[in-house]
Design a protein around this motif. Structure first.
Motif, PDB file in Angstrom:
ATOM      1  N   ARG A   1       0.826  -1.135  -0.104  1.00 40.07           N
ATOM      2  CA  ARG A   1       0.070  -0.033   0.081  1.00 40.07           C
ATOM      3  C   ARG A   1       0.755   1.250  -0.138  1.00 40.07           C
ATOM      4  NH1 ARG A   1      -3.116  -3.064  -1.396  1.00 40.07           N
ATOM      5  NH2 ARG A   1      -5.055  -3.651  -0.445  1.00 40.07           N
ATOM      6  N   TYR A   2       0.455   2.253  -0.659  1.00 39.71           N
ATOM      7  CA  TYR A   2       0.929   3.543  -0.742  1.00 39.71           C
ATOM      8  C   TYR A   2       0.258   4.399  -0.160  1.00 39.71           C
ATOM      9  CZ  TYR A   2       4.824   2.418  -4.273  1.00 39.71           C
ATOM     10  OH  TYR A   2       5.977   2.139  -4.739  1.00 39.71           O
ATOM     11  N   GLU A   3       1.082   5.431   0.442  1.00 42.60           N
ATOM     12  CA  GLU A   3       0.406   6.516   1.364  1.00 42.60           C
ATOM     13  C   GLU A   3      -0.723   7.567   0.731  1.00 42.60           C
ATOM     14  OE1 GLU A   3       4.379   8.111   3.885  1.00 42.60           O
ATOM     15  OE2 GLU A   3       3.866   8.817   2.025  1.00 42.60           O
ATOM     16  N   ARG A   4      -0.588   7.221  -0.600  1.00 39.98           N
ATOM     17  CA  ARG A   4      -1.579   8.354  -1.355  1.00 39.98           C
ATOM     18  C   ARG A   4      -1.634   7.882  -2.832  1.00 39.98           C
ATOM     19  NH1 ARG A   4       0.625  14.274  -2.082  1.00 39.98           N
ATOM     20  NH2 ARG A   4      -0.916  14.497  -3.485  1.00 39.98           N
ATOM     21  N   ALA A   5      -2.241   8.797  -3.780  1.00 37.07           N
ATOM     22  CA  ALA A   5      -2.056   8.401  -5.433  1.00 37.07           C
ATOM     23  C   ALA A   5      -2.822   6.991  -5.533  1.00 37.07           C
ATOM     24  CB  ALA A   5      -0.726   8.430  -5.755  1.00 37.07           C
TER      25      ALA A   5
ATOM     26  N   ILE B   1      -7.517   7.399  -9.286  1.00 38.79           N
ATOM     27  CA  ILE B   1      -7.139   8.385 -10.405  1.00 38.79           C
ATOM     28  C   ILE B   1      -7.758   9.832  -9.963  1.00 38.79           C
ATOM     29  CG2 ILE B   1      -9.340   8.156 -11.593  1.00 38.79           C
ATOM     30  CD1 ILE B   1      -7.733   8.203 -14.300  1.00 38.79           C
ATOM     31  N   LEU B   2      -8.487   9.998  -9.061  1.00 41.10           N
ATOM     32  CA  LEU B   2      -9.152  11.037  -8.834  1.00 41.10           C
ATOM     33  C   LEU B   2      -8.082  11.728  -7.546  1.00 41.10           C
ATOM     34  CD1 LEU B   2     -12.736  10.704  -8.522  1.00 41.10           C
ATOM     35  CD2 LEU B   2     -11.650  12.024 -10.062  1.00 41.10           C
ATOM     36  N   GLY B   3      -7.409  10.672  -6.876  1.00 43.09           N
ATOM     37  CA  GLY B   3      -6.677  11.027  -5.753  1.00 43.09           C
ATOM     38  C   GLY B   3      -5.096  10.948  -6.276  1.00 43.09           C
TER      39      GLY B   3
ATOM     40  N   THR C   1       2.947  20.176 -11.668  1.00 42.61           N
ATOM     41  CA  THR C   1       3.357  20.785 -12.845  1.00 42.61           C
ATOM     42  C   THR C   1       4.501  20.244 -13.483  1.00 42.61           C
ATOM     43  OG1 THR C   1       2.177  22.804 -12.110  1.00 42.61           O
ATOM     44  CG2 THR C   1       3.263  23.322 -14.039  1.00 42.61           C
ATOM     45  N   VAL C   2       4.708  20.330 -14.622  1.00 47.31           N
ATOM     46  CA  VAL C   2       5.949  19.995 -15.514  1.00 47.31           C
ATOM     47  C   VAL C   2       7.008  21.163 -15.012  1.00 47.31           C
ATOM     48  CG1 VAL C   2       5.059  19.123 -17.446  1.00 47.31           C
ATOM     49  CG2 VAL C   2       5.480  21.519 -17.370  1.00 47.31           C
ATOM     50  N   GLY C   3       8.380  20.623 -14.766  1.00 49.86           N
ATOM     51  CA  GLY C   3       9.325  21.329 -14.249  1.00 49.86           C
ATOM     52  C   GLY C   3       9.377  21.478 -12.843  1.00 49.86           C
ATOM     53  N   GLN C   4       8.617  20.941 -12.115  1.00 51.00           N
ATOM     54  CA  GLN C   4       8.707  20.981 -10.648  1.00 51.00           C
ATOM     55  C   GLN C   4       8.562  19.548 -10.034  1.00 51.00           C
ATOM     56  OE1 GLN C   4       4.987  23.062  -9.445  1.00 51.00           O
ATOM     57  NE2 GLN C   4       6.278  25.197  -9.952  1.00 51.00           N
ATOM     58  N   VAL C   5       8.769  19.674  -8.905  1.00 55.21           N
ATOM     59  CA  VAL C   5       8.961  18.202  -7.938  1.00 55.21           C
ATOM     60  C   VAL C   5       7.815  18.140  -7.182  1.00 55.21           C
ATOM     61  CG1 VAL C   5      10.490  16.647  -6.893  1.00 55.21           C
ATOM     62  CG2 VAL C   5      11.379  18.413  -8.581  1.00 55.21           C
ATOM     63  N   ALA C   6       7.245  17.046  -7.003  1.00 52.95           N
ATOM     64  CA  ALA C   6       6.215  16.703  -5.841  1.00 52.95           C
ATOM     65  C   ALA C   6       6.733  16.091  -4.730  1.00 52.95           C
ATOM     66  CB  ALA C   6       5.127  15.961  -6.579  1.00 52.95           C
ATOM     67  N   ALA C   7       6.196  16.225  -3.604  1.00 54.21           N
ATOM     68  CA  ALA C   7       6.573  15.370  -2.417  1.00 54.21           C
ATOM     69  C   ALA C   7       6.754  13.867  -2.732  1.00 54.21           C
ATOM     70  CB  ALA C   7       5.567  15.577  -1.262  1.00 54.21           C
ATOM     71  N   THR C   8       7.653  13.061  -2.346  1.00 56.33           N
ATOM     72  CA  THR C   8       7.973  11.647  -2.516  1.00 56.33           C
ATOM     73  C   THR C   8       6.783  11.064  -1.587  1.00 56.33           C
ATOM     74  OG1 THR C   8      10.399  12.182  -2.627  1.00 56.33           O
ATOM     75  CG2 THR C   8       9.380   9.992  -2.066  1.00 56.33           C
ATOM     76  N   ILE C   9       6.055  10.031  -2.337  1.00 59.79           N
ATOM     77  CA  ILE C   9       5.224   9.093  -1.693  1.00 59.79           C
ATOM     78  C   ILE C   9       5.827   7.841  -1.285  1.00 59.79           C
ATOM     79  CG2 ILE C   9       3.056  10.169  -2.724  1.00 59.79           C
ATOM     80  CD1 ILE C   9       3.208   7.800  -4.477  1.00 59.79           C
TER      81      ILE C   9
ATOM     82  N   ILE D   1      -0.919   2.746  -8.455  1.00 57.04           N
ATOM     83  CA  ILE D   1      -0.858   4.098  -8.212  1.00 57.04           C
ATOM     84  C   ILE D   1      -1.076   4.916  -9.520  1.00 57.04           C
ATOM     85  CG2 ILE D   1       0.484   3.780  -6.237  1.00 57.04           C
ATOM     86  CD1 ILE D   1       3.287   4.767  -7.585  1.00 57.04           C
ATOM     87  N   TYR D   2      -1.205   6.299  -9.464  1.00 62.47           N
ATOM     88  CA  TYR D   2      -1.721   7.179 -10.299  1.00 62.47           C
ATOM     89  C   TYR D   2      -0.831   8.335 -10.371  1.00 62.47           C
ATOM     90  CZ  TYR D   2      -5.406   3.910 -11.253  1.00 62.47           C
ATOM     91  OH  TYR D   2      -6.474   2.919 -11.530  1.00 62.47           O
ATOM     92  N   LEU D   3      -0.141   8.764 -11.327  1.00 64.47           N
ATOM     93  CA  LEU D   3       0.593  10.129 -11.423  1.00 64.47           C
ATOM     94  C   LEU D   3       0.246  10.736 -12.281  1.00 64.47           C
ATOM     95  CD1 LEU D   3       4.260   8.104 -11.199  1.00 64.47           C
ATOM     96  CD2 LEU D   3       2.819   8.838  -9.284  1.00 64.47           C
ATOM     97  N   GLY D   4       0.264  12.147 -12.271  1.00 68.82           N
ATOM     98  CA  GLY D   4      -0.242  13.167 -13.037  1.00 68.82           C
ATOM     99  C   GLY D   4       0.568  14.550 -13.337  1.00 68.82           C
ATOM    100  N   ALA D   5       0.872  14.808 -14.601  1.00 69.89           N
ATOM    101  CA  ALA D   5       1.697  16.071 -14.774  1.00 69.89           C
ATOM    102  C   ALA D   5       0.605  17.049 -15.477  1.00 69.89           C
ATOM    103  CB  ALA D   5       2.872  15.681 -15.671  1.00 69.89           C
ATOM    104  N   THR D   6       0.643  18.107 -15.291  1.00 71.94           N
ATOM    105  CA  THR D   6      -0.009  19.478 -15.962  1.00 71.94           C
ATOM    106  C   THR D   6       0.644  20.296 -16.448  1.00 71.94           C
ATOM    107  OG1 THR D   6      -0.259  20.652 -13.768  1.00 71.94           O
ATOM    108  CG2 THR D   6      -1.850  19.202 -14.072  1.00 71.94           C
ATOM    109  N   ASP D   7       0.409  20.860 -17.788  1.00 68.09           N
ATOM    110  CA  ASP D   7       1.174  22.279 -18.206  1.00 68.09           C
ATOM    111  C   ASP D   7       1.396  23.176 -17.467  1.00 68.09           C
ATOM    112  OD1 ASP D   7       2.240  23.378 -20.463  1.00 68.09           O
ATOM    113  OD2 ASP D   7       0.469  23.343 -21.642  1.00 68.09           O
TER     114      ASP D   7
END
Length: 464
Positions: free
Chosen positions: A170-174, A177-179, A184-192, A294-300
Motif C-alpha cells: 500500500r502507498y500513502e496516497r495516489a 485516479i481522482l486522488g 506541474t512540469v518542471g516541478q517536483v512533488a513530495a515523495t510518496i 498508483i496514479y501519477l499526473g503532470a499538468t502543463d
C-alpha cells in the motif's frame, strides 16, 4: 565458452571414487576482452550419502515448498529434530526424506533467525537416515548362520527459514485516479512512500521493487530497472527507489510539448503504474510478489482562461483548423500569441498586442470565444491573492512547502512584521477546510519528508 558446469564425461557422480564428505572451492574467470575480465568463487560441498544442499531451505506461507535430499542408494528417514523445538511439530519429514512446512503457525512469534534486523521463523534441523533394512527388522539368516550386514545410519543437517512477509502493498496516497499525485512540469512533488504494516512483529519488507506503467493517451512509458527512472516518450517523468519503492514525481519541462491539448483550461497527462514488491532471496529462492496500482499526473505550465466581454488587438493571424484542439495548439506553439479565439468550428484567430479600448487606432475586435494564455501556471510557483472581510488577513500568499497528502500545499503571506504574516494550509488530510494561522516558534517543516506542523493561533477558516 558458456560457463555452464556439468559432471565430467566418464564420472558417474561428484567426487568420483571418494567415499567421505569433502569441500572444494574453484575460481571461475570470464574474459570479455583482453583488458576486461570478471571472476567468481564457486564452492562445492559434498556430504556423505545424504545432502539437503549448502543453503537454507526457504519456505513460504502462500505455497507449500518441498525439498528432497540428494542421496546415494536406497535410504529411509525416520527422525527429525529442530532447534527451536516448536518447529519440529510443524515440519513434516517423509519416508524418503522430503521436508515440508505445510501449515505454518501464523500466530507464533518470530524467532530462530535474525536477518538485517527483521525477525523471521527458522531453525536448524537434524534428520536421521538409514540405508538397507532397518535394524529392528534384521533377522538371523538361518541358512548362512549369520546376521545380515549392519544397517548404516547417517545424520544430516539443514536450516529451515520462513520469512514473515507483508500481506499486501500500500502507498500513502495516489491510489485512485481522482486522488493521483500531480505536479506541474518542471516541478517536483513530495515523495510518496510505501506504508509499513502496523504489526507487532517486524515483518520483512520486499527486497526489491519494480513496476510497469501506461499512459491515458497511449504514449510509451518505460521504467529503467537499473536506475529507477520512469520516462514518457523518452522524457523524465518520475523516479522510483528500487530498494524502498518510494516514488518521486518530477516531470520534465519538455513534456509540455507532448501533452494532449483539449478544450479544458490546462493540458494534463496521467500515468497508471502497477508497482511490484518482490521478495528475492538468492540463492535460496524467491518469495511472493505484492502489487499496488498508483496514479501519477503532470499538468502543463501554460493555462488558457476563458474571457468574457469585448477585446481588441493590434495584430491577428487567422488560420483554418480542424477544431478547438488544433487552434489552442497553434497558440501554444507561437511564443508571441497572448490570446486566441475560435469562430465556428474551423476559424482560428491568434492575437498579439492587447488594446486598452476600441478607440485605439488600428485595433480590431476579437471574434468568437476568447481565451487568454497564462504562462507560469504552476501551483508551486504561483501566489494566491485573497480578499477577505478581515482585511488584515487579505493579501498575497505564496507557496512555501507542503504536507504529503492531496491538497497539502502550504502558502505564506509575509507581512512587514510577524504580526502581519499568516499561514494558509489545509487543516488535515481528512478535512477539506483551509486554515489561516499565525506563525509560531513551534512550527516545524521537514522538506525531505514533506511534513509540516503548525502551533500558532488559528485566525479563520475557508471551506473549499
Amino acid at each position: 565458452a558458456t560457463g555452464s558446469l556439468r559432471i565430467a564425461p566418464g564420472a558417474d557422480r561428484v567426487g568420483g571414487s571418494l567415499l567421505e564428505a569433502f569441500s572444494i572451492s574453484c575460481t571461475i574467470v570470464a574474459h570479455q576482452t583482453i583488458s576486461l575480465s570478471a571472476s567468481a568463487t564457486l564452492t562445492v560441498v559434498a556430504q556423505k550419502n545424504i545432502s539437503y544442499g549448502q543453503y537454507p531451505l526457504l519456505f513460504r506461507t502462500d505455497v507449500t515448498n518441498r525439498y528432497d535430499p540428494v542421496v546415494m542408494g536406497d535410504w529411509s528417514f525416520d527422525q527429525l529434530n529442530c532447534d527451536p523445538s516448536d518447529i519440529t511439530t510443524e515440519l513434516r519429514l517423509g519416508q524418503r526424506g522430503r521436508v515440508r512446512w505445510p501449515n505454518p503457525d501464523k500466530a507464533a512469534s518470530a524467532g530462530g533467525v535474525l536477518a538485517d534486523g527483521f525477525d523471521m521463523r527458522g531453525a536448524i534441523c537434524r534428520v536421521r537416515g538409514t540405508a538397507g533394512t532397518p535394524v529392528g527388522l534384521a533377522q538371523l539368516d538361518e541358512g548362512a548362520g549369520q546376521f545380515p550386514p549392519p544397517v548404516e545410519t547417517v545424520i544430516s543437517y539443514f536450516v529451515a527459514v520462513l520469512p514473515s512477509v507483508w500481506e499486501n502493498l500500500r502507498y500513502e496516497r495516489a491510489k485512485t485516479i481522482l486522488g493521483r499525485l500531480q505536479v506541474t512540469v518542471g516541478q517536483v512533488a513530495a515523495t510518496i512512500n510505501v506504508e509499513v504494516p502496523d504489526q507487532a512483529i517486524r515483518l520483512l519488507p520486499p527486497t526489491a521493487f519494480t513496476g510497469k506503467c501506461s499512459s491515458d493517451n497511449g504514449g510509451i512509458v518505460t521504467l529503467d530497472t537499473v536506475t529507477g527512472q520512469g520516462t514518457y516518450e523518452g522524457f523524465p517523468f518520475f523516479d522510483m527507489d528500487l530498494t524502498t519503492g518510494s516514488v518521486r514525481l518530477a516531470p520534465s519541462q519538455e513534456l509540455a510539448s507532448l501533452m494532449p491539448t483539449d478544450a479544458g483550461a490546462r493540458a494534463e497527462l496521467t500515468l497508471s503504474c502497477t508497482i511490484y514488491g518482490l521478495y528475492q532471496f538468492p540463492p535460496f529462492g524467491d518469495g511472493p510478489v505484492l502489487q499496488e496500482v498508483i496514479y501519477l499526473g503532470a499538468t502543463d505550465d501554460t493555462c488558457f482562461v476563458p474571457k468574457t466581454g469585448n477585446y481588441y488587438f493590434l495584430e491577428l493571424h487567422s488560420l483554418t483548423v480542424s477544431g478547438p484542439t488544433q487552434c489552442r495548439t497553434e497558440c501554444r506553439k507561437d511564443s508571441t500569441c497572448t490570446y486566441y479565439s475560435l469562430l465556428g468550428a474551423t476559424s482560428c484567430y491568434l492575437y498579439r498586442g492587447l488594446c486598452p479600448d476600441a478607440g485605439t487606432p488600428g485595433c480590431l475586435q476579437a471574434s468568437g470565444n476568447v481565451f487568454a494564455r497564462v504562462l507560469g501556471c504552476a501551483e508551486r510557483a504561483t501566489c494566491i491573492q485573497l480578499s477577505l472581510s478581515k482585511h488584515f488577513l487579505s493579501g498575497r500568499y505564496c507557496y512555501y512547502g507542503e504536507n504529503n497528502y492531496r491538497g497539502g500545499l502550504v502558502f505564506l503571506k509575509e507581512g512587514i512584521t510577524s504580526f502581519e504574516s499568516f499561514w494558509l494550509h489545509r487543516k488535515s488530510r481528512d478535512f477539506d477546510v483551509w486554515v489561516l494561522q499565525k506563525p509560531a516558534q513551534g512550527d516545524f517543516y521537514n522538506a525531505s519528508a514533506a511534513y509540516m506542523t503548525f502551533s500558532g493561533e488559528e485566525m479563520a477558516t475557508i471551506d473549499s
